[in-house]
Design a protein around this motif. Structure first.
Motif: not given
Length: 259
Positions: A26-46
């Protein structure tokens, strides 16, 4: 407005991982130009072993911000977990070009170099990590493993000793040092280290096998039998030491029906 990223972090801390992933999405969808949520989600997925999805998130973060050193290090770590060490090394190197004092990237790149058999390069990176963090127990431990591969048992013993000095509760460093003591001809100190390892991790199959084998070499057969018997109880039949333990017991006159 709801802070989806903060809610995701809270769920992750509570080990509600699917809920955390949903909030990060939801955070990625709300602000697709910010990397923070992608980094946190990527770390959890890993962390959850979903490596391809994690790589996709870190790559997306780098498209947004190509100067994000953490994304390179994290993606490199995932590549290493996938056995793609050349790709991992490229990412760690890029992270270091952006942040020359990135301890994790030196450490992780050193591990990947070691996996590729490039021991000199591995040693250089682990030494660089230790210059930045002289209390990095993992770097000392892996430095010892690299030196073992290079045949420098005296240096390996010193590195494992430093690992033991700077961090507590890691049985593997005692076990590794015990093997080095055996290489150096000091089985008494080896047994002491295996015993220390087993005080931390009483069912460590490796340490049980190593101590039992050392006892057997010292003709301390009752102690060897006790360790081999415990190993057989705690190790699965598919473990390579399970079959070897049975063979060693039979060599000491312990027939199968007694196992």
């Amino acid at each position: 407005m709801k802070d989806f990223l903060a809610q995701g972090l809270e769920y992750e801390e509570q080990e509600q991982y699917q809920a955390a992933l949903d909030e990060y999405g939801k955070a990625v969808a709300e602000d697709p130009g910010a990397p923070a949520a992608l980094l946190h989600r990527g770390s959890l997925l890993a962390e959850l072993g979903q490596y391809e999805a994690a790589v996709n998130d870190f790559t997306a973060a780098l498209i947004i911000d190509p100067q994000e050193a953490t994304a390179y290090n994290n993606r490199g770590d995932v590549f290493a977990s996938m056995g793609r060490h050349e790709a991992a090394i490229a990412d760690f190197t890029q992270a270091l070009s952006l942040n020359p004092e990135d301890i994790d990237s030196f450490y992780n790149r050193g591990l990947s170099f070691a996996q590729m058999g490039k021991m000199e390069a591995a040693l250089a990176d682990l030494d660089a990590a230790l210059l930045l963090d002289p209390f990095h127990g993992g770097a000392y431990n892996n430095r010892g493993l690299v030196l073992v591969e290079m045949g420098d048992y005296v240096g390996a013993e010193a590195s494992f000793s430093k690992a033991i000095e700077v961090r507590t509760g890691f049985a593997c460093s005692y076990d590794h040092r015990g093997l080095v003591y055996e290489k150096l001809g000091d089985r008494t100190r080896a047994i002491q280290d295996y015993t220390e390892a087993l005080m931390i991790a009483p069912h460590s199959v490796d340490s049980l096998f190593h101590r039992a084998s050392a006892y057997m070499a010292e003709n301390e057969f009752p102690k060897a039998i006790e360790d081999f018997r415990l190993l057989i109880k705690v190790a699965g039949a598919s473990h390579p030491f399970f079959k070897l333990a049975r063979q060693r017991l039979q060599e000491m006159g312990q027939p199968d029906q007694d196992l």
